[in-house]
Motif scaffolding. Structure first.
Motif, PDB file in Angstrom:
ATOM      1  N   GLN A   1       1.143   4.990  -3.200  1.00 28.65           N
ATOM      2  CA  GLN A   1       2.475   4.385  -3.103  1.00 28.65           C
ATOM      3  C   GLN A   1       3.261   4.948  -1.934  1.00 28.65           C
ATOM      4  OE1 GLN A   1       3.477   3.093  -7.700  1.00 28.65           O
ATOM      5  NE2 GLN A   1       4.134   5.123  -7.055  1.00 28.65           N
ATOM      6  N   ASN A   2       3.229   6.273  -1.767  1.00 27.72           N
ATOM      7  CA  ASN A   2       3.985   6.888  -0.679  1.00 27.72           C
ATOM      8  C   ASN A   2       3.437   6.507   0.690  1.00 27.72           C
ATOM      9  OD1 ASN A   2       5.553   8.081  -2.615  1.00 27.72           O
ATOM     10  ND2 ASN A   2       4.649  10.123  -2.421  1.00 27.72           N
ATOM     11  N   ALA A   3       2.121   6.311   0.767  1.00 23.94           N
ATOM     12  CA  ALA A   3       1.511   5.968   2.053  1.00 23.94           C
ATOM     13  C   ALA A   3       1.815   4.541   2.476  1.00 23.94           C
ATOM     14  CB  ALA A   3      -0.009   6.176   1.977  1.00 23.94           C
ATOM     15  N   THR A   4       2.075   3.663   1.505  1.00 21.39           N
ATOM     16  CA  THR A   4       2.255   2.242   1.823  1.00 21.39           C
ATOM     17  C   THR A   4       3.681   1.749   1.634  1.00 21.39           C
ATOM     18  OG1 THR A   4       1.704   1.602  -0.448  1.00 21.39           O
ATOM     19  CG2 THR A   4      -0.123   1.743   1.149  1.00 21.39           C
ATOM     20  N   GLY A   5       4.485   2.469   0.856  1.00 16.54           N
ATOM     21  CA  GLY A   5       5.805   1.974   0.514  1.00 16.54           C
ATOM     22  C   GLY A   5       5.766   0.848  -0.495  1.00 16.54           C
ATOM     23  N   LYS A   6       4.638   0.660  -1.143  1.00 20.03           N
ATOM     24  CA  LYS A   6       4.497  -0.373  -2.174  1.00 20.03           C
ATOM     25  C   LYS A   6       4.193   0.295  -3.513  1.00 20.03           C
ATOM     26  CE  LYS A   6       2.569  -3.800   1.047  1.00 20.03           C
ATOM     27  NZ  LYS A   6       1.409  -4.684   1.340  1.00 20.03           N
ATOM     28  N   THR A   7       4.526  -0.392  -4.599  1.00 16.49           N
ATOM     29  CA  THR A   7       4.167   0.127  -5.909  1.00 16.49           C
ATOM     30  C   THR A   7       2.666  -0.050  -6.123  1.00 16.49           C
ATOM     31  OG1 THR A   7       4.443  -1.972  -7.082  1.00 16.49           O
ATOM     32  CG2 THR A   7       6.409  -0.587  -6.804  1.00 16.49           C
ATOM     33  N   LEU A   8       2.116   0.743  -7.042  1.00 16.46           N
ATOM     34  CA  LEU A   8       0.694   0.609  -7.335  1.00 16.46           C
ATOM     35  C   LEU A   8       0.392  -0.773  -7.905  1.00 16.46           C
ATOM     36  CD1 LEU A   8      -2.015   2.074  -7.280  1.00 16.46           C
ATOM     37  CD2 LEU A   8      -1.592   2.767  -9.650  1.00 16.46           C
ATOM     38  N   GLY A   9       1.321  -1.316  -8.688  1.00 12.99           N
ATOM     39  CA  GLY A   9       1.130  -2.663  -9.196  1.00 12.99           C
ATOM     40  C   GLY A   9       1.004  -3.680  -8.075  1.00 12.99           C
ATOM     41  N   GLU A  10       1.831  -3.548  -7.053  1.00 13.18           N
ATOM     42  CA  GLU A  10       1.746  -4.455  -5.902  1.00 13.18           C
ATOM     43  C   GLU A  10       0.426  -4.277  -5.167  1.00 13.18           C
ATOM     44  OE1 GLU A  10       6.472  -4.858  -4.686  1.00 13.18           O
ATOM     45  OE2 GLU A  10       5.320  -3.126  -3.963  1.00 13.18           O
ATOM     46  N   LEU A  11      -0.014  -3.029  -5.016  1.00 18.02           N
ATOM     47  CA  LEU A  11      -1.262  -2.760  -4.297  1.00 18.02           C
ATOM     48  C   LEU A  11      -2.469  -3.314  -5.044  1.00 18.02           C
ATOM     49  CD1 LEU A  11      -0.538   0.905  -3.168  1.00 18.02           C
ATOM     50  CD2 LEU A  11      -0.744  -1.097  -1.668  1.00 18.02           C
ATOM     51  N   ILE A  12      -2.515  -3.110  -6.353  1.00 18.08           N
ATOM     52  CA  ILE A  12      -3.646  -3.603  -7.139  1.00 18.08           C
ATOM     53  C   ILE A  12      -3.643  -5.129  -7.179  1.00 18.08           C
ATOM     54  CG2 ILE A  12      -4.546  -3.745  -9.501  1.00 18.08           C
ATOM     55  CD1 ILE A  12      -3.989  -0.769  -9.780  1.00 18.08           C
TER      56      ILE A  12
ATOM     57  N   ARG B   1      -9.921   0.684   0.803  1.00 20.39           N
ATOM     58  CA  ARG B   1      -9.416  -0.377   1.671  1.00 20.39           C
ATOM     59  C   ARG B   1      -8.305   0.148   2.586  1.00 20.39           C
ATOM     60  NH1 ARG B   1     -10.601  -5.607   0.810  1.00 20.39           N
ATOM     61  NH2 ARG B   1      -8.491  -6.251   1.411  1.00 20.39           N
ATOM     62  N   LEU B   2      -7.448   0.998   2.059  1.00 20.98           N
ATOM     63  CA  LEU B   2      -6.395   1.574   2.898  1.00 20.98           C
ATOM     64  C   LEU B   2      -6.980   2.525   3.933  1.00 20.98           C
ATOM     65  CD1 LEU B   2      -3.624   2.279   0.238  1.00 20.98           C
ATOM     66  CD2 LEU B   2      -3.785   0.345   1.827  1.00 20.98           C
ATOM     67  N   ASP B   3      -8.031   3.245   3.556  1.00 19.49           N
ATOM     68  CA  ASP B   3      -8.732   4.092   4.520  1.00 19.49           C
ATOM     69  C   ASP B   3      -9.303   3.238   5.654  1.00 19.49           C
ATOM     70  OD1 ASP B   3     -10.338   6.826   5.072  1.00 19.49           O
ATOM     71  OD2 ASP B   3     -11.744   5.146   5.229  1.00 19.49           O
ATOM     72  N   GLY B   4      -9.925   2.126   5.279  1.00 22.23           N
ATOM     73  CA  GLY B   4     -10.488   1.237   6.295  1.00 22.23           C
ATOM     74  C   GLY B   4      -9.446   0.630   7.207  1.00 22.23           C
ATOM     75  N   ASP B   5      -8.247   0.426   6.677  1.00 23.99           N
ATOM     76  CA  ASP B   5      -7.153  -0.145   7.474  1.00 23.99           C
ATOM     77  C   ASP B   5      -6.409   0.916   8.278  1.00 23.99           C
ATOM     78  OD1 ASP B   5      -7.754  -2.633   6.465  1.00 23.99           O
ATOM     79  OD2 ASP B   5      -6.185  -2.600   4.930  1.00 23.99           O
ATOM     80  N   GLY B   6      -6.774   2.183   8.115  1.00 30.04           N
ATOM     81  CA  GLY B   6      -6.126   3.259   8.851  1.00 30.04           C
ATOM     82  C   GLY B   6      -4.768   3.665   8.304  1.00 30.04           C
ATOM     83  N   VAL B   7      -4.444   3.227   7.074  1.00 31.27           N
ATOM     84  CA  VAL B   7      -3.149   3.562   6.480  1.00 31.27           C
ATOM     85  C   VAL B   7      -3.121   5.021   6.040  1.00 31.27           C
ATOM     86  CG1 VAL B   7      -1.555   3.041   4.587  1.00 31.27           C
ATOM     87  CG2 VAL B   7      -2.780   1.184   5.755  1.00 31.27           C
ATOM     88  N   LEU B   8      -4.201   5.479   5.451  1.00 37.50           N
ATOM     89  CA  LEU B   8      -4.388   6.888   5.108  1.00 37.50           C
ATOM     90  C   LEU B   8      -5.866   7.176   5.156  1.00 37.50           C
ATOM     91  CD1 LEU B   8      -3.992   7.507   1.247  1.00 37.50           C
ATOM     92  CD2 LEU B   8      -4.816   5.404   2.290  1.00 37.50           C
ATOM     93  N   LYS B   9      -6.220   8.453   5.220  1.00 36.65           N
ATOM     94  CA  LYS B   9      -7.615   8.830   5.314  1.00 36.65           C
ATOM     95  C   LYS B   9      -8.066   9.494   4.024  1.00 36.65           C
ATOM     96  CE  LYS B   9      -8.469   7.123   9.278  1.00 36.65           C
ATOM     97  NZ  LYS B   9      -9.353   5.919   9.337  1.00 36.65           N
ATOM     98  N   ILE B  10      -9.220   9.086   3.556  1.00 35.73           N
ATOM     99  CA  ILE B  10      -9.703   9.537   2.270  1.00 35.73           C
ATOM    100  C   ILE B  10      -9.977  11.038   2.235  1.00 35.73           C
ATOM    101  CG2 ILE B  10     -12.156   9.090   2.754  1.00 35.73           C
ATOM    102  CD1 ILE B  10     -12.348   7.955  -0.112  1.00 35.73           C
TER     103      ILE B  10
END
Length: 386
Positions: free
Chosen positions: A206-217, A110-119
């Motif tokens: 986490q580093n790519a988004t500035g969010k914790t993994l718990g927040e992302l999940i 999903r982050l790849d699709g949003d352009g946040v990071l590339k897989i």
């Protein structure tokens, strides 16, 4: 996949790691304290009878289970005691283990699709100090093709964990244990399952988004799927009601409920009840949180041709594929589980058990889940190795 180290005779890893090795080479628990969801259909009664028989045969302390066909629940129940002497209930939460791993992969896509990071972009942008960060990609981490050694089998980690399983672990400490041994191969050239990959991948997200993994999940999976009783945790706390874990991994039968899940950071620190896990596996199997192209790539045989894997039997993005079946077999700190999903009949089976004083020192949930799968899809039961 949250593989729990063992301490009986010699130290070894189990769960999906054991599956991969096999593939490469080819008291309590009585009817007392049972709990099921009324009313029971004839099919649900048959399922209950199978679970009851296996729980008694294996001597596990307790078991929670659920079966669905499509989104229709067929059975949901529990047997045994949790704690011992108190009836277990199907609402009790477990330490999830491996089913958390494809959650990381789903967030990654999903982050790849949003352009946040590339897989397929090297992780050096997010973890520049990590060894070979200029060659390792998130896809390799999700597929276990990075070559990073598995810290769970590293002698010093095993020693520390065995002496103090309630100790808190940080990502940096787990990186140190992962890198204490040399890489197994050049990134992307082979397959070797490693919990280390999940620790690194979680830190990258986490580093790519500035969010914790718990927040992302929670944002990408738990809230959209209505999994309101599930939670990513960074300490031993588990909200009630919860299934007590029991184990004899340290050569004494003990309650392991509050062992610290950060020992398996980003691959074992999720708590959830069986019903929530059934919801997740059904969504995973249908690609509910992905685009059709992302879903095709995530479910495809991306590791076929590496090690023992073929287009019909492979591991990819946190899931074992056995022909038509998706398969996960977590084993973590006294919690043993299995998740099956048949993609043809849309049959989903979730079982979690915890050891009894004399139960086999294996993942006993697999035997129960396999018996249910064989009963429900008799013409095509899952070919579970071993």
């Amino acid at each position: 996949m949250s593989v729990s180290p063992r301490y009986r005779g010699h130290r070894r890893a189990c769960s999906v790691l054991a599956f991969l090795l096999v593939l490469g080479s080819a008291a309590c628990g009585s009817d007392t304290g049972s709990s099921t969801s009324p009313p029971e259909s004839p099919e649900a009664t048959q399922i209950t009878d199978i679970v009851r028989g296996k729980v008694t045969e294996l001597g596990v302390s307790s078991a929670v289970y659920g079966v669905w066909r499509g989104d229709d629940r067929i059975a949901l129940g529990a047997f045994g005691g949790s704690p011992l002497g108190v009836p277990a209930t199907p609402e009790m939460k477990v330490r999830v283990g491996q089913p958390m791993e494809p959650m990381l992969s789903t967030v990654l896509w999903r982050l790849d699709g949003d352009g946040v990071l590339k897989i397929d972009e090297p992780i050096a942008r997010w973890l520049p100090e990590f060894p070979r960060a200029d060659k390792i990609t998130p896809r390799m981490l999700a597929d276990s093709t990075s070559g990073i050694a598995d810290y769970v089998t590293e002698p010093e980690f095993l020693k520390i964990f065995g002496e103090n399983p309630i100790r808190e672990w940080t990502a940096s400490q787990l990186f140190e244990r992962a890198n204490a041994r040399p890489p197994l191969f050049e990134p992307g050239t082979d397959f070797a399952y490693a919990h280390s990959d999940l620790v690194v991948l979680g830190e990258v997200l986490q580093n790519a988004t500035g969010k914790t993994l718990g927040e992302l999940i929670t944002e990408h999976i738990l809230t959209p799927l209505g999994m309101h009783n599930s939670k990513v945790v960074l300490d031993p706390a588990i909200d009630p009601p919860y299934l007590h874990g029991y184990t004899n991994e340290r050569n004494v039968f003990e309650d392991s409920t509050f062992w610290n899940p950060t020992a398996f950071l980003h691959s074992g620190n999720l708590n959830a009840p069986v019903a929530d896990l059934g919801r997740w596996v059904r969504a995973l199997a249908k690609g509910e949180r992905l685009t059709p192209d992302q879903f095709q790539q995530m479910m495809g045989p991306s590791t076929a041709g590496l090690g023992p894997f073929t287009p019909e039997r492979y591991f990819a993005f946190g899931v074992v594929h056995l022909a038509d079946w998706l398969y996960m077999n977590p084993a973590y700190g006294g919690y043993n589980g299995v998740a099956f999903h048949d993609t043809r009949t849309e049959t989903t089976i979730i079982v979690y058990t915890t050891h009894g004083p004399t139960s086999p020192a294996t993942n006993n949930a697999i035997a129960i889940g396999t018996a249910l799968a064989t009963h429900l899809v008799p013409d095509r039961p899952p070919a579970v190795p071993g």
